[in-house]
Design an enzyme around this catalytic site. Structure first.
Site, PDB file in Angstrom:
ATOM      1  N   LYS A 171      13.880  -4.630   2.495  1.00  0.00           N
ATOM      2  CA  LYS A 171      13.795  -5.218   1.161  1.00  0.00           C
ATOM      3  C   LYS A 171      13.517  -4.127   0.123  1.00  0.00           C
ATOM      4  O   LYS A 171      12.846  -3.133   0.429  1.00  0.00           O
ATOM      5  CB  LYS A 171      12.718  -6.307   1.215  1.00  0.00           C
ATOM      6  N   LYS A 231       8.541  -2.039  -4.432  1.00  0.00           N
ATOM      7  CA  LYS A 231       7.982  -1.090  -5.391  1.00  0.00           C
ATOM      8  C   LYS A 231       7.117  -0.049  -4.690  1.00  0.00           C
ATOM      9  O   LYS A 231       6.786   0.972  -5.281  1.00  0.00           O
ATOM     10  CB  LYS A 231       7.220  -1.817  -6.498  1.00  0.00           C
ATOM     11  N   LYS A 240       1.747  -4.231   6.724  1.00  0.00           N
ATOM     12  CA  LYS A 240       0.850  -3.393   5.918  1.00  0.00           C
ATOM     13  C   LYS A 240      -0.228  -2.747   6.768  1.00  0.00           C
ATOM     14  O   LYS A 240      -0.660  -1.639   6.473  1.00  0.00           O
ATOM     15  CB  LYS A 240       0.217  -4.215   4.785  1.00  0.00           C
TER      16      LYS A 240
END
Ligand code: AMP
Ligand code: TRP
Length: 334
Positions: free
Chosen positions: A196, A199, A114
């Site tokens: 993966k 969202k 991130k």
């Protein structure tokens, strides 16, 4: 009566929930609700570690709650709550910060990922996000935490912090166990079977969202990346197909071997059509219930109020104990 073990998990309201969230985490919540004392929350505090549009965050928080109910969580049995409504999470977070090591936090793979994606916004909250997650878990003396594979490392940290606190002060926290169902713990992107399903993926075709309409689900499944081997099999070389078979198995409660047996010699296209129908059937049922709940703000608020009260009732006792052990002066107590 024997005391029930405690189960807790939270989902961030940071985007449209995918069938990865559903199969990896939420569907399992439903199976646990009869046997355990369950706390299922919406992690709004976590979500601001990356920039959010305030009105979208508010809307999505409500959406996650409506989805919890739509998939079959029963608010009579489980506490459904919003993380920011239970301020004890932040109180424990601070105490746990004091025993969280910078070195360990900087090794968290989610932080590394991130922080690469949000280079202009490398905020301190993103760094200590796993400490807040540990606080969520330890606050309720959780025995089991149902999550997807991507949360395993964070769970490990929560276990370390529980141990460290117990050793430094005295036995206080239950050391939690992750509950990770291997076959569904990592649903992969439909566009890239090495990543993966997430969202936050910018490519909307990489994920099937729980609220996708039938024709969109069909289109996405048909467009899912497979291979040119034209060999219906379940193995590490055919990752795209393997992921689709995993999804099929999760919905149909069958084994990969059974699926291979059924579709051996069939085209991938036929399998994809059947798979799409299976997903559409289950999502349509969820969507129907979701639409009822999402328009009933009064009901959602009542459920969240009850959930908050039940959560706080447990949380405040833990904070009291922790504050006492740490040595904070408490009025009227020795
Ligand atoms: P998040 O979207 O990060 O709030 O995740 C909510 C829950 O869904 C967590 O328990 C995750 O581990 C799980 N989860 C998210 N994406 C996936 C995926 N692709 N496969 C399996 N589980 C997932
Ligand atoms: N970090 C988790 C995720 O992104 C969400 C979360 C926050 C959580 N607090 C938690 C999950 C406590 C399990 C237990 O998926």
């Amino acid at each position: 009566m024997e005391k029930k073990n405690t189960v807790l998990s939270l989902v961030q309201p940071s985007g449209n929930l995918t069938i990865g969230n559903y199969l990896g985490a939420m569907k399992n919540f439903v199976d646990l609700q009869d046997e355990y004392d369950c706390y299922f929350g919406v992690a709004d505090l976590h979500s601001i570690t990356v920039p959010q549009v305030p009105k979208d965050l508010r809307r999505r928080t409500k959406e996650v709650v409506a989805l919890y109910l739509a998939i079959g969580l029963d608010p009579e049995k489980v506490s459904v709550f919003v993380q920011s409504h239970v301020e004890e999470h932040l109180k424990l977070y601070w105490v746990l910060n004091s025993i969280s090591y910078m070195g360990q936090l900087s090794r968290m793979t989610q932080f590394k990922d991130k922080s690469q994606k949000n280079e202009e916004n490398l905020n301190a909250a993103l760094f200590t996000y796993p400490t807040l997650m540990a606080a969520d878990i330890l606050l309720y003396n959780s025995d089991y935490v149902p999550v997807g594979e991507d949360q395993r490392q964070h769970l490990e940290l929560a276990r370390d912090l529980a141990d460290r606190f117990n050793h430094r002060y005295s036995d206080t926290f239950q050391v939690p166990e992750p509950l990770i169902i291997k076959s569904t713990s990592k649903i992969m992107s439909l566009r890239n079977p090495d990543a993966k399903m997430s969202k936050s993926d910018v490519d909307v075709n990489a994920s099937i969202y729980i609220l996708d309409p039938p024709e969109v689900i069909l289109k996405k499944v048909k467009g899912a990346v497979t291979d040119s081997l034209a060999n219906f099999d379940y193995n590490d070389e055919q990752k795209g197909l393997r992921n689709l078979i995993d999804i099929y198995c999760a919905f149909e409660k069958v084994s990969p071997e059974e699926v291979v047996e059924k579709y051996k010699g069939e085209s991938y296209a036929k399998f994809k059509e059947d798979l799409a129908q299976i997903i559409i059937t289950e999502m349509s049922q969820i969507q129907e219930k979701y639409n009822e709940f999402i328009s009933n703000t009064q009901l959602l608020d009542t459920i969240l109020e009850n959930g908050r009260d039940r959560a706080r009732n447990k949380a405040y006792r833990m904070i009291d104990k922790v504050y006492r052990k740490v040595g904070f002066y408490q009025l009227g107590k020795k």
